[in-house]
Design a protein around this motif. Structure first.
Motif, PDB file in Angstrom:
ATOM      1  N   GLY A  97       0.832  -1.208   0.000  1.00 37.55           N
ATOM      2  CA  GLY A  97       0.000   0.000   0.000  1.00 37.55           C
ATOM      3  C   GLY A  97       0.857   1.245   0.000  1.00 37.55           C
ATOM      4  O   GLY A  97       2.097   1.182   0.057  1.00 37.55           O
ATOM      5  N   GLY A  98       0.179   2.385  -0.062  1.00 41.69           N
ATOM      6  CA  GLY A  98       0.890   3.652  -0.123  1.00 41.69           C
ATOM      7  C   GLY A  98       1.780   3.882   1.094  1.00 41.69           C
ATOM      8  O   GLY A  98       2.896   4.401   0.965  1.00 41.69           O
ATOM      9  N   THR A  99       1.294   3.496   2.246  1.00 41.68           N
ATOM     10  CA  THR A  99       2.083   3.706   3.459  1.00 41.68           C
ATOM     11  C   THR A  99       3.410   2.955   3.366  1.00 41.68           C
ATOM     12  O   THR A  99       4.462   3.498   3.705  1.00 41.68           O
ATOM     13  CB  THR A  99       1.274   3.248   4.691  1.00 41.68           C
ATOM     14  N   ILE A 102       5.733   4.650   0.777  1.00 41.29           N
ATOM     15  CA  ILE A 102       6.333   5.870   1.318  1.00 41.29           C
ATOM     16  C   ILE A 102       7.374   5.521   2.376  1.00 41.29           C
ATOM     17  O   ILE A 102       8.471   6.089   2.416  1.00 41.29           O
ATOM     18  CB  ILE A 102       5.220   6.786   1.882  1.00 41.29           C
ATOM     19  N   PRO A 178      -1.896  14.211  -6.733  1.00 42.05           N
ATOM     20  CA  PRO A 178      -2.149  15.420  -5.953  1.00 42.05           C
ATOM     21  C   PRO A 178      -2.126  15.090  -4.462  1.00 42.05           C
ATOM     22  O   PRO A 178      -1.967  13.932  -4.091  1.00 42.05           O
ATOM     23  CB  PRO A 178      -3.581  15.790  -6.371  1.00 42.05           C
ATOM     24  N   TYR A 180      -3.864  14.373  -0.903  1.00 43.14           N
ATOM     25  CA  TYR A 180      -5.114  13.686  -0.592  1.00 43.14           C
ATOM     26  C   TYR A 180      -6.201  14.642  -0.081  1.00 43.14           C
ATOM     27  O   TYR A 180      -7.350  14.564  -0.544  1.00 43.14           O
ATOM     28  CB  TYR A 180      -4.882  12.552   0.424  1.00 43.14           C
ATOM     29  N   CYS A 207       0.536   8.521  -4.883  1.00 44.48           N
ATOM     30  CA  CYS A 207      -0.241   7.354  -4.436  1.00 44.48           C
ATOM     31  C   CYS A 207      -1.637   7.399  -5.019  1.00 44.48           C
ATOM     32  O   CYS A 207      -2.131   6.428  -5.576  1.00 44.48           O
ATOM     33  CB  CYS A 207      -0.319   7.320  -2.910  1.00 44.48           C
ATOM     34  N   ASP A 239      -0.280   4.049  -5.927  1.00 47.63           N
ATOM     35  CA  ASP A 239      -1.100   2.929  -5.436  1.00 47.63           C
ATOM     36  C   ASP A 239      -1.920   2.331  -6.571  1.00 47.63           C
ATOM     37  O   ASP A 239      -2.608   3.047  -7.298  1.00 47.63           O
ATOM     38  CB  ASP A 239      -2.072   3.414  -4.353  1.00 47.63           C
ATOM     39  N   HIS A 241      -4.171   0.019  -5.704  1.00 48.49           N
ATOM     40  CA  HIS A 241      -5.479  -0.208  -5.066  1.00 48.49           C
ATOM     41  C   HIS A 241      -6.298   1.085  -4.910  1.00 48.49           C
ATOM     42  O   HIS A 241      -7.287   1.113  -4.201  1.00 48.49           O
ATOM     43  CB  HIS A 241      -5.349  -0.987  -3.753  1.00 48.49           C
TER      44      HIS A 241
HETATM   45  C1  LIG Z   1      -3.826   6.841   0.158  1.00 51.85           C
HETATM   46  C2  LIG Z   1      -2.647   7.719   0.163  1.00 51.85           C
HETATM   47  C3  LIG Z   1      -1.484   7.364   0.855  1.00 51.85           C
HETATM   48  C4  LIG Z   1      -1.409   6.141   1.747  1.00 51.85           C
HETATM   49  O1  LIG Z   1      -1.736   4.969   1.107  1.00 51.85           O
HETATM   50  P1  LIG Z   1      -2.333   3.691   1.868  1.00 51.85           P
HETATM   51  O2  LIG Z   1      -2.547   2.757   0.742  1.00 51.85           O
HETATM   52  O3  LIG Z   1      -3.592   4.132   2.547  1.00 51.85           O
HETATM   53  O4  LIG Z   1      -1.334   3.198   2.828  1.00 51.85           O
HETATM   54  C5  LIG Z   1      -0.410   8.203   0.742  1.00 51.85           C
HETATM   55  N1  LIG Z   1      -0.467   9.327   0.031  1.00 51.85           N
HETATM   56  C6  LIG Z   1      -1.576   9.725  -0.623  1.00 51.85           C
HETATM   57  C7  LIG Z   1      -1.568  10.998  -1.405  1.00 51.85           C
HETATM   58  C8  LIG Z   1      -2.700   8.937  -0.576  1.00 51.85           C
HETATM   59  O5  LIG Z   1      -3.823   9.323  -1.204  1.00 51.85           O
END
Ligand SMILES: *Cc1c(COP(=O)(O)O)cnc(C)c1O
Length: 479
Positions: A97-99, A102, A178, A180, A207, A239, A241
């Motif tokens: 995932g994004g977390t 990062i 962009p 979130y 992400c 991401d 997902h």
């Molecule tokens: C969703 C998101 C994240 C974190 O991603 P997860 O999949 O929730 O861990 C980080 N940065 C941005 C800009 C996001 O929209």
């Protein structure tokens, strides 16, 4: 369920109870949710289920054990690299995932700095206030210091403020494409140029945008440069997902140079269980998420993603117009993708608007600094925009009526709240803690939250809010 049943239970009974449990949740296919779920269509949903099911037991931890997974992962990386113009000398990994993406970009930056700038004991990362909390979380875990810089009036990173925050301990600058909260694209070329000039790394958090901006560009939408075509961008997170419409547990982190990626790897040769090598953070990795991501990328292809981007973009323009036409409401910042944040001019209370919309079955996240409601708009929302626009306007009108009826009571209420907070902050915190406790025990999402968010937003310091929310987590995980 309070304990393991002694003899176990039949499959049908367990599935029936699962359906019953789920019955109270917000329907994630109905597109009445404006965050958390990225829904494309019944067809894509079914493909995801089928592909995931075929790989439900496999484990992507060991790249040698299941050659098909390695092939799919490399095919995904190759497609994502091309989409975001990552040069052939670059590379990436899939993550959960994004977390995690990062986290790994920051881990690579930290270990790069240990090698290249060994005099720095506590490295610093500079990120605009709108950057995702995953950066704060990663910095917290990795022993980095995260410095937040203010935003411009348009909600974008203020590059001059970022420059002013650079010290001899800085290692990395961050921009979002962009962001979130408001869907605003930071000025990536200026941030990356600054990073290059100062010998720093530059991470772009795409992400949420990385799988829609390239397709908006194909549609002729003016998308500011944000990917590896911008010189000086050294890493990027995207991401699958989210706008890749794949099941949860799929993201990619990319590096302009494979040498930088090396710093995210972890290998330990001293374990009796064998030489342990892991490219990302996770140990055991979901093979289902990889197989489903591969399947959906194959199925939708260029044309499918472009069509999905068009649907989300058109829905966004319609919603934007609906907000702008509604007296008392406005769009925060200058969003350039498919995320909008709705703000309200006093006396209209945007959290109360969120509660009224919840009564009509719409779920929008409450944001702060300033108070706003969040909309992440997906292809699946195209069907419901007219209904939502109508409800939004009716709810706003209803609130206007109420505030006309009792303006001085409201003002008095707010004044009392301010005085109360100044004089008796602990008392407010206790009241909120009780409310939170009650909410944590219920099965349904709370419907009346305006007072709570209002109080939270007016609490004098961030520390007490954080403490309160820790209590909430503790009570939600009730065992
Ligand atoms: C969703 C998101 C994240 C974190 O991603 P997860 O999949 O929730 O861990 C980080 N940065 C941005 C800009 C996001 O929209």
């Amino acid at each position: 369920m309070s304990a393991l049943s002694a003899q176990g239970r039949p499959v049908e009974a367990v599935l029936a109870e699962l359906d019953q449990l789920k019955a109270h949740d917000i329907d994630s296919h109905g597109s009445r949710l404006w965050s958390l779920v990225y829904y494309h269509s019944p067809e894509v949903h079914r493909l995801a289920q089928e592909a995931y099911a075929r790989y439900i037991s496999e484990n992507a931890l060991n790249p040698l054990a299941f050659p098909s997974l390695r092939r799919m992962e490399n095919a995904i990386l190759s497609a994502v690299k091309q989409l975001l113009h990552c040069p052939s000398g670059g590379g990436g990994t899939m993550t959960s995932g994004g977390t995690e993406s990062i986290f790994l970009a920051l881990k690579a930056a930290r270990d790069w700095a240990r090698a290249q700038k060994p005099h720095i004991s506590t490295p610093e990362v500079i990120a605009p206030l709108s950057a995702h909390p995953a950066f704060d979380k990663a910095a917290h875990y990795l022993g980095l210091r995260l410095i937040h810089t203010p935003l411009t009036s348009e909600g974008a990173a203020d590059v001059a403020a970022m420059e002013a925050a650079i010290s001899d301990r800085t290692i990395l600058l961050v921009g979002s494409a962009p962001s979130y909260p408001h869907g605003v694209i930071d000025p990536i070329p200026a941030i990356a140029q600054l990073a290059t000039a100062r010998g720093l790394l530059c991470h772009v958090d795409a992400c949420v945008g990385g799988f829609i901006l390239p397709f908006l560009e194909r549609l002729g939408v003016e998308v500011p440069p944000f990917d590896f075509r911008v010189p000086g961008v050294t890493s990027l997170s995207v991401d699958l997902h989210k706008y890749g419409y794949t099941p949860k547990g799929a993201s990619v982190v990319l590096y302009r140079e494979r040498a930088l990626r090396r710093y995210q790897f972890f290998v330990y040769g001293g374990w009796p269980g064998g030489i342990y090598a892991s490219a990302s953070f996770s140990g055991t990795r979901s093979a289902g998420a990889i197989a489903a991501a591969w399947a959906i990328l194959q199925h939708l292809g260029e044309a499918g993603f472009t069509e999905a981007a068009r649907a989300a973009w058109e829905a966004t323009q319609r919603l934007r117009a609906a907000v702008e036409e509604t007296p008392g409401l406005y769009i925060i910042g200058r969003p350039e993708a498919t995320i909008l944040a709705i703000g309200a001019h006093p006396p209209l209370d945007v959290y109360a608007l969120g509660d009224l919309l919840a009564q009509r079955g719409w779920h929008l996240d409450r944001q702060q600094l300033p108070p706003s409601l969040h909309l992440t708009i997906t292809a699946g929302h195209a069907r419901v925009v007219e209904e939502f626009a109508k409800d939004l306007q009716e709810c706003a009108a209803q609130l206007h009526q109420q505030s006309r009826r009792a303006p001085w009571q409201r003002r008095l209420g707010r004044a009392a709240l301010r005085t109360g907070l100044a004089v008796l902050p602990e008392r407010w915190v206790r009241t909120m803690a009780r409310w939170i406790g009650k909410t944590a025990q219920t099965d349904r999402p709370p419907r009346r939250t305006a007072a709570l968010y209002g109080m939270m937003a007016s609490l004098p310091n961030q520390g007490s809010v954080e403490k309160l929310v820790e209590d909430f987590l503790d009570q939600t995980l009730s065992h």
